[in-house]
Design an enzyme around this catalytic site. Sequence first.
Site, mmCIF file in Angstrom:
data_model
loop_
_atom_site.group_PDB
_atom_site.id
_atom_site.type_symbol
_atom_site.label_atom_id
_atom_site.label_comp_id
_atom_site.label_asym_id
_atom_site.label_seq_id
_atom_site.Cartn_x
_atom_site.Cartn_y
_atom_site.Cartn_z
ATOM 1 N N CYS A 1 63.069 66.802 85.691
ATOM 2 C CA CYS A 1 63.089 66.134 84.396
ATOM 3 C C CYS A 1 63.621 67.109 83.358
ATOM 4 C CB CYS A 1 61.686 65.672 84.011
ATOM 5 S SG CYS A 1 60.520 67.050 83.787
ATOM 6 N N HIS B 1 55.445 73.734 88.444
ATOM 7 C CA HIS B 1 54.639 73.716 89.661
ATOM 8 C C HIS B 1 55.501 73.392 90.884
ATOM 9 C CE1 HIS B 1 50.628 73.088 87.315
ATOM 10 N NE2 HIS B 1 50.988 74.357 87.398
ATOM 11 N N HIS C 1 53.955 73.896 80.946
ATOM 12 C CA HIS C 1 52.708 73.152 80.770
ATOM 13 C C HIS C 1 52.013 73.448 79.452
ATOM 14 C CE1 HIS C 1 53.384 73.865 85.138
ATOM 15 N NE2 HIS C 1 53.338 72.549 85.115
ATOM 16 N N CYS D 1 57.165 72.182 77.518
ATOM 17 C CA CYS D 1 57.913 70.929 77.420
ATOM 18 C C CYS D 1 57.660 70.296 76.053
ATOM 19 C CB CYS D 1 57.467 69.977 78.526
ATOM 20 S SG CYS D 1 58.173 68.322 78.378
ATOM 21 N N GLU E 1 47.983 72.325 81.610
ATOM 22 C CA GLU E 1 48.324 71.504 80.450
ATOM 23 C C GLU E 1 47.071 71.061 79.707
ATOM 24 O OE1 GLU E 1 50.104 67.142 79.394
ATOM 25 O OE2 GLU E 1 50.921 68.114 81.177
ATOM 26 N N CYS F 1 54.502 61.200 80.243
ATOM 27 C CA CYS F 1 55.926 61.432 79.981
ATOM 28 C C CYS F 1 56.802 60.408 80.703
ATOM 29 C CB CYS F 1 56.316 62.866 80.334
ATOM 30 S SG CYS F 1 56.835 63.143 82.018
ATOM 31 N N SER G 1 50.798 67.939 89.721
ATOM 32 C CA SER G 1 50.028 66.714 89.507
ATOM 33 C C SER G 1 50.882 65.473 89.720
ATOM 34 C CB SER G 1 49.440 66.721 88.097
ATOM 35 O OG SER G 1 48.747 65.527 87.832
ATOM 36 N N ASN G 2 52.092 65.474 89.169
ATOM 37 C CA ASN G 2 52.906 64.255 89.277
ATOM 38 C C ASN G 2 53.348 64.003 90.715
ATOM 39 O OD1 ASN G 2 56.089 64.888 89.471
ATOM 40 N ND2 ASN G 2 55.112 66.506 88.269
ATOM 41 N N SER H 1 59.334 68.454 89.203
ATOM 42 C CA SER H 1 59.670 69.878 89.193
ATOM 43 C C SER H 1 60.384 70.320 90.466
ATOM 44 C CB SER H 1 58.389 70.712 88.996
ATOM 45 O OG SER H 1 57.397 70.356 89.939
#
Length: 346
Positions: free
Chosen positions: A31, A60, A93, A115, A145, A213, A242-243, A286
């Site tokens: 991203c 990450h 983060h 970010c 974060e 996001c 996490s994502n 990431s």
Amino acid sequence: MPRIPSARNRLKDTPVDGTKRVLLAAPRGYCAGVDRAVIAVEKALDLYGAPVYVRKQIVHNVHVVSELEKKGAIFVEEVDEVPTGSHIVFSAHGVSPAVVGAAADRGLLAIDATCPLVTKVHREAVRFARDDFEILLIGHEGHEEVEGTAGEAPEHTTLVGSPDEADTIQVRNPEKVVWLSQTTLSVDETMETVRRLRARFPLLQDPPSDDICYATQNRQVAIKKIAEDSDLVIVVGSANSSNSVRLVEVALEYGARAAYRVDFASEVKQEWLDGVVTVGVTSGASVPEELVHELLAALEDAGYGNVEEVKTAEEDLLFSLPKELRKDLAGNKDARGLGGRVTRAE
């Protein structure tokens, strides 16, 4: 940290009842915030030379961290590990004001690669705390974060880690409460947490704009679209992303028969492919695209050479570099472009 593979793991092409194929989710991978953060470290190394220190993992992903280490980046847990006067980059983060202050106290030359979408949440926390709201921060305890956002207003912030926690959380004043969230959560689970909070606190305020996001949302929408048609979903991404972890959960929730997360193609197990006709593939925000290509090559060895990209959005957002990196050492404006994407839903 997973071992960086030296050679591709060759999978076998075994027969199945049907024509083998891959459904490749789009958007996937990097991203804009990740692009910006990774390039910030690379640019700092170009400008100032090695070593450049980075607090925590810049993003990450174990592959990204390993590649930056090869170029001269040194990753540390806290600023007190960094020699006085050195350059330090804060990760994508984000960090709390206490960390910023600690770096300044040591005379470190800080470059903030947070970010901008995380920075937005930080600013919301500051504003609501100033207006004496209690902030219910939806997120995972211990995530960098969350620590950074909570650190902006620690006396006003209560962490809500799950929908079930929403049923028991206590607030000082139910008439002055607002929710914010970690940017990389499951959209569905976050909305369920908000629903349950609002059932208890009807005057609960929403953030001015969505905190989760665009990239996290887009990747979840894409995996939802292919999950129900996939016998197996493979998500490329690291365990502390996490994502990426959420993508595995969303795939299973929306119909995939099985779903796994891998850092590298070599981690795919032959038995995962038993009886599998359709493999869904995606990657976390990431993850560099080269790791997805390696996975597709491994799947081609197993007979999954037919790849169909399933696109649910276009992304083309650019974030400018941190101000310290926008010029070269001679003071000339740097024209180096950034990757990145924003939504244009189809």
